[in-house]
Each structure stands twice: as structure tokens, then as C-alpha cells.
Design an enzyme around this catalytic site. Structure first.
Site, PDB file in Angstrom:
ATOM      1  N   GLU A 126       0.805  -1.241   0.000  1.00 12.63           N
ATOM      2  CA  GLU A 126       0.000   0.000   0.000  1.00 12.63           C
ATOM      3  C   GLU A 126       0.831   1.282   0.000  1.00 12.63           C
ATOM      4  O   GLU A 126       0.545   2.213   0.742  1.00 12.63           O
ATOM      5  CB  GLU A 126      -0.955  -0.005   1.201  1.00 12.63           C
ATOM      6  N   ASN A 176       2.143  -5.129  -3.226  1.00 16.02           N
ATOM      7  CA  ASN A 176       0.731  -5.437  -2.958  1.00 16.02           C
ATOM      8  C   ASN A 176      -0.042  -4.150  -2.658  1.00 16.02           C
ATOM      9  O   ASN A 176       0.446  -3.285  -1.922  1.00 16.02           O
ATOM     10  CB  ASN A 176       0.674  -6.368  -1.735  1.00 16.02           C
ATOM     11  N   HIS A 212     -10.476  -6.082  -2.412  1.00 18.75           N
ATOM     12  CA  HIS A 212     -11.565  -5.902  -1.448  1.00 18.75           C
ATOM     13  C   HIS A 212     -12.688  -5.211  -2.215  1.00 18.75           C
ATOM     14  O   HIS A 212     -12.629  -4.004  -2.468  1.00 18.75           O
ATOM     15  CB  HIS A 212     -11.090  -5.047  -0.270  1.00 18.75           C
ATOM     16  N   GLU A 219      -6.123 -10.661  -1.365  1.00 10.94           N
ATOM     17  CA  GLU A 219      -6.949 -10.432  -0.163  1.00 10.94           C
ATOM     18  C   GLU A 219      -8.430 -10.391  -0.529  1.00 10.94           C
ATOM     19  O   GLU A 219      -9.193  -9.582  -0.001  1.00 10.94           O
ATOM     20  CB  GLU A 219      -6.545  -9.118   0.517  1.00 10.94           C
ATOM     21  N   ASP A 245     -12.168 -10.369  -0.928  1.00  6.22           N
ATOM     22  CA  ASP A 245     -13.458 -10.483  -0.233  1.00  6.22           C
ATOM     23  C   ASP A 245     -14.435  -9.577  -0.969  1.00  6.22           C
ATOM     24  O   ASP A 245     -14.047  -8.544  -1.499  1.00  6.22           O
ATOM     25  CB  ASP A 245     -13.377 -10.192   1.284  1.00  6.22           C
TER      26      ASP A 245
HETATM   27  C1  XIL Z   1      -6.367  -6.209   8.240  1.00  9.68           C
HETATM   28  C2  XIL Z   1      -6.694  -7.394   9.127  1.00  9.68           C
HETATM   29  O1  XIL Z   1      -7.616  -8.223   8.450  1.00  9.68           O
HETATM   30  C3  XIL Z   1      -7.274  -6.919  10.445  1.00  9.68           C
HETATM   31  O2  XIL Z   1      -7.404  -8.013  11.352  1.00  9.68           O
HETATM   32  C4  XIL Z   1      -6.385  -5.858  11.063  1.00  9.68           C
HETATM   33  O3  XIL Z   1      -7.016  -5.337  12.212  1.00  9.68           O
HETATM   34  C5  XIL Z   1      -6.095  -4.739  10.077  1.00  9.68           C
HETATM   35  O4  XIL Z   1      -5.536  -5.273   8.904  1.00  9.68           O
HETATM   36  N1  XIL Z   1      -5.035  -4.525   3.608  1.00  9.68           N
HETATM   37  C6  XIL Z   1      -4.034  -5.352   4.054  1.00  9.68           C
HETATM   38  C7  XIL Z   1      -4.287  -6.243   5.214  1.00  9.68           C
HETATM   39  O5  XIL Z   1      -2.982  -5.440   3.412  1.00  9.68           O
HETATM   40  O6  XIL Z   1      -3.122  -6.417   6.005  1.00  9.68           O
HETATM   41  C8  XIL Z   1      -5.391  -5.712   6.098  1.00  9.68           C
HETATM   42  O7  XIL Z   1      -5.664  -6.682   7.101  1.00  9.68           O
HETATM   43  C9  XIL Z   1      -6.618  -5.411   5.264  1.00  9.68           C
HETATM   44  C10 XIL Z   1      -6.314  -4.358   4.237  1.00  9.68           C
END
Ligand code: XIL
Length: 297
Positions: free
Chosen positions: A127, A169, A205, A232, A234
Site C-alpha cells: 500500500e 501489494n 476488497h 486479499e 473479499d
Molecule cells: C487487516 C486485518 O484483516 C485486520 O485483522 C487488522 O485489524 C487490520 O488489517 N489490507 C491489508 C491487510 O494489506 O493487512 C489488512 O488486514 C486489510 C487491508
């Protein structure tokens, strides 16, 4: 294949989940994990605050719990993440300049060396680009140490674990837009100058759908000579099942899309509280989205 992992493997891919060390005692959770997935990403346990809570003192207990669970069952481990503006330990949040740069290099070197040989791919940098139309870097304490911090991070990771694939990422990079194009330009520059980068992760996401140019975006990165991974995934909303199928098909259509990771197992495990964005319900039952992914694989 009758599970996500075996079906993906038949297509030369992995299918992974983000998992939490604290849930490894939950038998419903572990049964689904062991049955369905052949890759894991520690949801929090390998982040900077978890692995170096005090400067120079490293803690790998929870990361090891996850890595050992996975490796003893033949699953891949995606390391997440060596360098990020968020979830830094307090001591690092208060640092700047050359001291911070030195601490960053030491952190990457120590964590990647500790897990050497065990990690399929590391999210070396997470990020680092800004949202919106600039296409430029996000402001952060790491960015303020100098624009070369990302390439230094990748070179440091390569030296520490030459066998791991090294990924950049990010999120909101799932379609072709200013942010993803900024990253695209960085990857192209890294490849041209020999900065070691092997893969780009697309967090994905999502709500209701993937961008219409999702596959084209994956493909343009792959065409630079890097692997791409959905890291990631979802998806919330009423079109969830269709959108999961579309993402799965897009990965399969891109030869260098090596795998998909969902960001949790059951809806009740998700960081997106109340949005039910995952493939299993709170009781561990398969949702329509699960069937949709399995049929698309
Ligand atoms: C999130 C986790 O799922 C949570 O448990 C934590 O509190 C915060 O981080 N982008 C990412 C992940 O790269 O590391 C994040 O994970 C979600 C967004």
C-alpha cells in the site's frame, strides 16, 4: 477437484486464505482450512508490529504457528508484509529519516532471513501508492526517507531470501486507473533497471463486482514479466456469487495469475464486520459464492 485447493491445483494455481493464529484451536475453522485451502497468509502475525514490537527484539511465535501449520500440511505461505505505513510498532511510528531507513532495512533483513526457505511469496511492500488521480506515492514516514525506499526494500528482501517471490501489494488497483498505472510504471522501471520484483498482488476488497477491466489490468502487469496474484479477496453485496466467479475466471484467463487468496474463512472471521464478504457462513457452511468459485475453477 472437489475442494477449492484441489480444483485450483488442477489449473496450476493455489487457492489460499488469510488465517489468524488465535483461531487455530477452533476445530470448525481448522477443518475448513485443511480441507479447502493449499496456501495461507497470516492476517496480522508477520506484520511489523507483530514481529518487532520493540526495536531489535523479534517475535515469531504466532507467525511460526501459522507457518508450521501450513508447511507441515504441504500448503504454501504468503508472507505479509515486510514494509507498510500501517501496523508499525510505536517505536517505528516515531522514527524518521536515516534512522528509520536503517531500521526498515534491518527489519526486512531479519524477518525475511528468519523465514528463509519457508515463504512462497512475500508482500515486500504494501500500500505505498496514493488513492485518487495522482498516480504517485502515498505520504508516509517510509516515503519521507526518500523515494528509493521501495527498491531498497526489494533488494534487501532478495538478499535475505533469494528463493521467495517478491511482491508489491495494494488495493483499489483492481482495474486500470491512475493508482494502478502508477504502480505499473514503477514495476516497468524496476524490471528495466534490474530491481528484483517477481509479482504484484491485487488485494481485491470488492463490493458487488470487479471492475470491467479487471482481467485486462492483471494481463498488463503480467506482460511486464511479473506474476500476478489475487491476495486479499473479499466481496460484499447481493451480486457476491457472480463477482467471485468473475474474479476466478479472470485469474484463470491470465497465464501468470498464480493464485487467489481470500481474506478469511467464515464471514464471522472477516475484518469487514457485518458485510459477510467470504465463502463460508458463520457456522462454516458453504455459501453460494463458494459454489460459484468452485464451478468457475
Ligand atoms: C487487516 C486485518 O484483516 C485486520 O485483522 C487488522 O485489524 C487490520 O488489517 N489490507 C491489508 C491487510 O494489506 O493487512 C489488512 O488486514 C486489510 C487491508
Amino acid at each position: 477437484g472437489t475442494t477449492l485447493g484441489t480444483a485450483a491445483a488442477e489449473k496450476g494455481r493455489y487457492f489460499g486464505a488469510a488465517i489468524a493464529a488465535g483461531r487455530l484451536g477452533d476445530s470448525t475453522y481448522v477443518n475448513i482450512l485443511n480441507r479447502e485451502f493449499n496456501s495461507v497468509t497470516p492476517e496480522n502475525e508477520m506484520k511489523m508490529d507483530a514481529t518487532e514490537p520493540n526495536q531489535g527484539q523479534f517475535t515469531f511465535t504466532n507467525g511460526d504457528r501459522i507457518a508450521n501449520h501450513a508447511l507441515s500440511r504441504g500448503m504454501k505461505v504468503r508472507g505479509h508484509t515486510l514494509a507498510w505505513h500501517a501496523q508499525q510498532p510505536g517505536w517505528m511510528q516515531r522514527m524518521e529519516g536515516s534512522a528509520l531507513r536503517q531500521a526498515l532495512v534491518n527489519h526486512i533483513s531479519r524477518v525475511a532471513s528468519y523465514y528463509k526457505g519457508k515463504i512462497y511469496a512475500w508482500d515486500v511492500v504494501n500500500e505505498a501508492f496514493a488513492d485518487g488521480g495522482s498516480g504517485g506515492r502515498r505520504d508516509s514516514n517510509l516515503q519521507r526517507t526518500g523515494n528509493d525506499w521501495i527498491e531498497v526494500a526489494f533488494r534487501t528482501a532478495r538478499a535475505a531470501d533469494p528463493g521467495a517471490k517478491l511482491c508489491y501489494n495494494d488495493y483499489n488497483t483492481d482495474g486500470i486507473n491512475a493508482k494502478s498505472t502508477g504502480i505499473y510504471n514503477m514495476v516497468r522501471d524496476f524490471k528495466s533497471r534490474g530491481v528484483p520484483i517477481d509479482c504484484v498482488g491485487f488485494q481485491s476488497h470488492l463490493t458487488n463486482s470487479a471492475p470491467s477491466d479487471y482481467q485486462a489490468n492483471l494481463q498488463r502487469f503480467a506482460d511486464l514479466g511479473v506474476d500476478v496474484q489475487i491476495t486479499e479477496l473479499d466481496i460484499s453485496g447481493s451480486n457476491q456469487a457472480n463477482a467471485y466467479a468473475a474474479v476466478t475466471r479472470a485469474c484463470l484467463a491470465v497465464a501468470r495469475c498464480t493464485g487467489i487468496t481470500v481474506w478469511g474463512i467464515r464471514d464471522s472471521d472477516s475484518w469487514r464486520t457485518g458485510q459477510n464478504p467470504l465463502l463460508f457462513d458463520a457456522s462454516g457452511n458453504k455459501k453460494a459464492a463458494y459454489t460459484s468459485v468452485l464451478n468457475a475453477l
